[in-house]
Scaffold this motif. Structure first.
Motif, PDB file in Angstrom:
ATOM      1  N   CYS A  85       0.757  -1.177  -0.009  1.00 35.23           N
ATOM      2  CA  CYS A  85       0.224   0.076  -0.044  1.00 35.23           C
ATOM      3  C   CYS A  85       0.999   1.113  -0.014  1.00 35.23           C
ATOM      4  O   CYS A  85       2.076   1.336   0.514  1.00 35.23           O
ATOM      5  N   LEU A  86       0.377   2.170  -0.583  1.00 36.44           N
ATOM      6  CA  LEU A  86       1.111   3.607  -0.553  1.00 36.44           C
ATOM      7  C   LEU A  86       0.379   4.243   0.479  1.00 36.44           C
ATOM      8  O   LEU A  86      -0.867   4.722   0.348  1.00 36.44           O
ATOM      9  N   VAL A  87       1.160   4.744   1.515  1.00 41.81           N
ATOM     10  CA  VAL A  87       0.832   5.439   2.628  1.00 41.81           C
ATOM     11  C   VAL A  87       0.984   7.078   2.455  1.00 41.81           C
ATOM     12  O   VAL A  87       2.367   7.206   2.422  1.00 41.81           O
ATOM     13  N   THR A  98       3.315  -2.657   4.037  1.00 40.53           N
ATOM     14  CA  THR A  98       2.561  -3.996   3.783  1.00 40.53           C
ATOM     15  C   THR A  98       1.258  -3.508   4.271  1.00 40.53           C
ATOM     16  O   THR A  98       0.762  -2.716   5.129  1.00 40.53           O
ATOM     17  N   SER A  99       0.192  -4.276   4.063  1.00 36.91           N
ATOM     18  CA  SER A  99      -1.101  -4.333   4.487  1.00 36.91           C
ATOM     19  C   SER A  99      -1.211  -4.364   5.991  1.00 36.91           C
ATOM     20  O   SER A  99      -2.036  -3.372   6.623  1.00 36.91           O
ATOM     21  N   LYS A 100      -0.325  -5.269   6.680  1.00 35.98           N
ATOM     22  CA  LYS A 100      -0.331  -5.178   8.317  1.00 35.98           C
ATOM     23  C   LYS A 100       0.319  -3.695   8.819  1.00 35.98           C
ATOM     24  O   LYS A 100      -0.389  -3.222   9.722  1.00 35.98           O
ATOM     25  N   ASP A 104      -1.890  -0.824  10.795  1.00 38.76           N
ATOM     26  CA  ASP A 104      -1.287  -0.173  12.240  1.00 38.76           C
ATOM     27  C   ASP A 104      -1.219   1.215  12.157  1.00 38.76           C
ATOM     28  O   ASP A 104      -1.554   1.817  13.236  1.00 38.76           O
ATOM     29  N   ILE A 105      -0.829   1.906  10.873  1.00 42.70           N
ATOM     30  CA  ILE A 105      -0.826   3.303  10.838  1.00 42.70           C
ATOM     31  C   ILE A 105      -2.197   3.826  10.947  1.00 42.70           C
ATOM     32  O   ILE A 105      -2.284   4.892  11.633  1.00 42.70           O
TER      33      ILE A 105
END
Length: 171
Positions: A85-87, A98-100, A104-105
């Protein structure tokens, strides 16, 4: 023997003119409206954050899918790197997670948003108390002024009544 009185009585209307109290109340009401608008935006952000956390796309690698091409066409395609994922980190900075890690973010951001919502609710409560004080002060000052006017008018009526109906002595 009388006890001498200490201090002085200051009329409320001399401290807070009614117009000024009404202006202050209006400013506080405007501030409350702004804060409630901010609260609505924060609640929207909280809802968006919650919907992102609940979003789970389970796609097996190598499976085919239909990729939209324009408004009316779909082409066959294949998904790769589905766990990345691009956060948005802030101010235009992004990173791949990562998705995990992304979950958390999002949880941390959700907690921060909830604390901002609670803080803003407390500010709104304080502003409402301040507004009620100014409203009560304006009403009290207006009441005092109206009471003085009524008392003065009553006194004038008594004078006019005395002039129109002189006191008669005797039978």
């Amino acid at each position: 023997m009388e006890i001498p009185a200490k201090g002085s009585v200051t009329p409320l209307s001399s401290l807070f003119p009614a117009e000024e109290a009404q202006k202050a109340s209006k400013r506080v009401q405007d501030s409350i409206a702004e804060r409630q608008k901010e609260l609505g935006q924060l609640r929207h952000f909280v809802a968006d954050n919650a919907s992102l956390m609940n979003l789970s796309i389970i796609v097996l690698l190598g499976d085919g899918c239909q990729v939209p091409y324009g408004k009316a066409a779909f082409l066959p395609g294949r998904l790769i790197h589905t766990n990345e994922c691009l956060v948005l980190l802030g101010e235009g900075y992004y990173c791949e997670r990562t998705s995990k890690q992304t979950t958390d973010i999002l949880k941390r951001r959700g907690k921060a948003l909830e604390s901002q919502v609670e803080s803003l609710k407390a500010v709104i409560q304080d502003l409402k108390a301040e507004a009620s004080f100014f409203d009560a002060t304006a009403a009290e000052v207006a009441n005092i002024v109206c009471g003085k006017l009524a008392w003065m008018c009553q006194g004038d009526q008594d004078k006019h009544h005395a002039l129109l109906n002189p006191i008669k002595f005797g039978p």
